[in-house]
Design a protein around this motif. Structure first.
Motif, short mmCIF file in Angstrom:
data_model
loop_
_atom_site.label_atom_id
_atom_site.label_comp_id
_atom_site.label_asym_id
_atom_site.label_seq_id
_atom_site.Cartn_x
_atom_site.Cartn_y
_atom_site.Cartn_z
N ALA A 81 0.86 -1.18 0.00
CA ALA A 81 0.00 0.00 0.00
C ALA A 81 0.89 1.23 0.00
N ASP A 82 0.81 2.00 -1.07
CA ASP A 82 1.71 3.14 -1.22
C ASP A 82 0.95 4.44 -0.99
N GLY A 83 1.47 5.25 -0.09
CA GLY A 83 0.86 6.54 0.20
C GLY A 83 1.47 7.64 -0.64
N SER A 84 0.98 8.84 -0.42
CA SER A 84 1.59 10.05 -0.99
C SER A 84 1.75 11.04 0.15
N ALA A 85 2.70 10.71 1.02
CA ALA A 85 2.87 11.49 2.24
C ALA A 85 3.49 12.85 1.99
N TYR A 86 4.26 12.97 0.90
CA TYR A 86 4.88 14.25 0.56
C TYR A 86 3.96 14.95 -0.44
N VAL A 87 3.05 15.72 0.09
CA VAL A 87 1.97 16.28 -0.73
C VAL A 87 2.52 17.26 -1.76
N ASN A 88 3.71 17.81 -1.52
CA ASN A 88 4.35 18.66 -2.52
C ASN A 88 4.49 17.92 -3.85
N HIS A 89 4.87 16.66 -3.81
CA HIS A 89 5.00 15.86 -5.03
C HIS A 89 3.65 15.71 -5.73
N VAL A 90 2.61 15.44 -4.95
CA VAL A 90 1.28 15.27 -5.52
C VAL A 90 0.85 16.56 -6.24
N ALA A 91 1.10 17.69 -5.59
CA ALA A 91 0.71 18.98 -6.17
C ALA A 91 1.43 19.22 -7.49
N LEU A 92 2.73 18.89 -7.55
CA LEU A 92 3.50 19.11 -8.78
C LEU A 92 3.01 18.24 -9.92
N VAL A 93 2.78 16.96 -9.64
CA VAL A 93 2.37 16.04 -10.70
C VAL A 93 0.98 16.38 -11.20
N ARG A 94 0.07 16.71 -10.27
CA ARG A 94 -1.29 17.06 -10.69
C ARG A 94 -1.28 18.35 -11.52
N LYS A 95 -0.46 19.31 -11.13
CA LYS A 95 -0.38 20.55 -11.88
C LYS A 95 0.16 20.29 -13.29
N MET A 236 7.09 15.93 5.06
CA MET A 236 6.28 14.71 5.08
C MET A 236 4.98 15.03 5.81
N THR A 237 3.95 15.29 5.05
CA THR A 237 2.68 15.73 5.62
C THR A 237 2.06 14.66 6.51
N PHE A 238 2.15 13.41 6.11
CA PHE A 238 1.60 12.29 6.87
C PHE A 238 2.73 11.32 7.22
N ASP A 239 2.97 11.09 8.51
CA ASP A 239 4.06 10.19 8.90
C ASP A 239 3.61 8.74 8.77
N PHE A 240 4.54 7.81 9.00
CA PHE A 240 4.23 6.39 8.79
C PHE A 240 3.14 5.86 9.72
N SER A 261 5.95 5.54 1.48
CA SER A 261 5.79 6.96 1.80
C SER A 261 5.29 7.78 0.63
N GLY A 262 5.40 7.26 -0.59
CA GLY A 262 5.26 8.10 -1.76
C GLY A 262 6.58 8.82 -2.03
N THR A 263 6.69 9.43 -3.19
CA THR A 263 7.93 10.07 -3.60
C THR A 263 8.36 11.13 -2.60
N VAL A 264 9.59 11.03 -2.13
CA VAL A 264 10.13 12.03 -1.21
C VAL A 264 10.35 13.33 -1.97
N SER A 265 9.76 14.40 -1.49
CA SER A 265 9.77 15.66 -2.21
C SER A 265 9.80 16.82 -1.22
N ASN A 266 10.68 17.78 -1.47
CA ASN A 266 10.79 18.98 -0.62
C ASN A 266 10.43 20.22 -1.40
N ARG A 267 9.81 21.16 -0.72
CA ARG A 267 9.57 22.47 -1.31
C ARG A 267 10.89 23.24 -1.40
N GLY A 268 10.90 24.26 -2.25
CA GLY A 268 12.04 25.15 -2.30
C GLY A 268 12.08 26.07 -1.09
#
Length: 305
Positions: A81-95, A236-240, A261-268
Motif C-alpha cells: 500500500a503506497d501513500g503520498s505522504a509528501y503532498v508537494n509531489h502530488v501537487a506538482l504532478v497534478r499541476k 512529510m505531511t503524513f508520517d508512517f 511513503s510516496g515520492t520524497v519531495s521537498n519544497r524550495g
C-alpha cells in the motif's frame, strides 16, 4: 539488524547481513524466508538479532555479501500500500497534467493498493516495452509491519513498524492520466517496483529514526549522475504511523504488509516547487517526456524552450 533475501524460489532465502554490509550468514535455522520471520516476529526477531551480533563479532563462518544476488527483501508480499505522504509531489504532478489539487489532500492521506506479487530485485532490469508509456522512477521510503488490528490508532501503529527499506516505485506517466480518468485508480500504470537489497530494524538508524519519520536525505542517481537528495524528514505531511492507521481503518493488516511513503519531495526555500540540483535545489527534472520535466520547463521557458 540488517536482513536480505537471496534469490531462491518465489520467496527468497533469508540471510542476516553484517552491519558494515560486507558479509552475511544464512538464517534458515530460524526462519527460511523473511515472510516466515514476520509471521512470528516476536519469536524470531530476538534470535535473528543474536545471530546478527555473532556475525558482527566475527564468531561465525560468513559468506561475502553481494547485493547483486539479492531479491527484494520481500520478493512478494501479501500487501503493498503506497501513500503520498509528501503532498508537494502530488501537487506538482497534478499541476503538470492539469488536474486540480483538492484541499482535502492536505488532511486525508492518499493511498493506493499496488501489485505485490512480482517485485523486482534491487539490481534487476526494469522491463521496457513502449517509450510512449512514459517510464519514470520514484524514490521512496517504506516500512514493513507485523500484524495490525483494524482501527489501530496512529499512536499504537508506531509499535507495528518492524523494518525499514527503500523503494523504486516505477510509474508509467504516459498511461496514468487516462487510467485515472476512468475513476478506478492505478493498475497498468504501476508495474512491478523494486526495493533496496536490505531491510533493517529501526534501531539501526539511531536518532535518524524518530518512530514516525526517517530524518536522512534520500540520495538518487540516474546513470551515475546525481538526480536528487530530498530530505525524507522534511515536508512529510503524513508520517508512517498515520499512513498505517489510514490503511487499517476498515481492515486488519497482515504481517509483511509494506507501506510506502510516496515520492520524497521537498519544497524550495521560497515555498515553491523547488529547483534542480544544478541550480542549488534538491532535485533535478526527469526525462523531457516526464511530468516533472514539463512542469519545470513551463516554469523556466528561457532555459527549456
Amino acid at each position: 539488524m540488517k536482513l536480505a533475501s537471496l534469490r531462491s524460489g518465489r520467496d527468497g532465502r533469508l540471510v542476516v547481513v553484517s552491519r558494515d554490509l560486507s558479509s552475511s550468514v544464512e538464517a534458515g535455522m530460524i526462519a527460511p524466508t523473511l515472510q516466515s520471520a514476520l509471521d512470528n516476529w516476536g519469536g524470531t526477531a530476538p534470535r535473528l538479532a543474536a545471530l546478527a551480533q555473532s556475525l558482527d563479532e566475527g564468531a561465525l563462518n560468513a559468506d561475502p555479501f553481494d547485493e547483486s544476488h539479492c531479491a527484494s527483501p520481500l520478493p512478494r508480499s501479501y500487501q503493498w500500500a503506497d501513500g503520498s505522504a509528501y503532498v508537494n509531489h502530488v501537487a506538482l504532478v497534478r499541476k503538470a497534467r492539469g488536474a486540480d489539487m483538492p484541499p482535502s489532500f492536505w488532511t486525508d492521506p492518499l493511498m493506493y493498493q499496488g501489485g505485490s506479487d512480482t517485485f523486482l530485485g534491487p539490481r534487476e532490469a526494469i522491463p521496457f516495452t513502449d517509450a510512449a508509456w512514459g517510464y519514470d522512477f520514484e524514490a521512496e521510503v517504506a516500512v514493513i509491519t507485523d500484524d495490525v488490528v483494524m482501527g489501530v490508532s496512529a499512536q499504537d501503529a508506531r509499535a507495528h513498524i518492524k523494518l525499514i527499506m527503500l523503494v523504486n516505485d516505477v510509474s508509467l506517466r504516459g498511461l496514468i492520466p487516462n487510467e485515472l480518468a476512468k475513476g478506478f485508480g492505478f493498475f497498468q500504470s504501476k508495474p512491478s517496483g523494486a526495493f533496496s537489497p536490505i531491510a533493517l530494524t529501526p534501531d539501526e538508524l539511531g536518532s535518524a529514526w524518530d518512530g514516525a519519520r526517517l530524518h536522512l536525505p534520500l540520495l538518487v542517481r540516474l546513470n551515475g549522475k546525481e538526480f536528487g537528495r530530498a530530505h525524507a524528514g522534511i515536508d512529510m505531511t503524513f508520517d508512517f504511523p498515520t499512513l498505517i492507521a489510514h490503511a487499517a481503518k476498515t481492515r486488519p493488516l497482515c504481517a509483511g504488509t509494506i507501506i510506502g511513503s510516496g515520492t520524497v519531495s521537498n519544497r524550495g526555500a521560497d515555498g515553491g516547487p523547488g529547483l534542480p540540483i544544478a541550480e542549488g535545489g534538491l532535485a533535478t527534472p526527469a526525462s523531457p517526456n516526464s511530468a516533472r520535466w514539463r512542469l519545470y520547463a513551463a516554469a523556466h521557458p528561457k532555459q527549456h524552450s
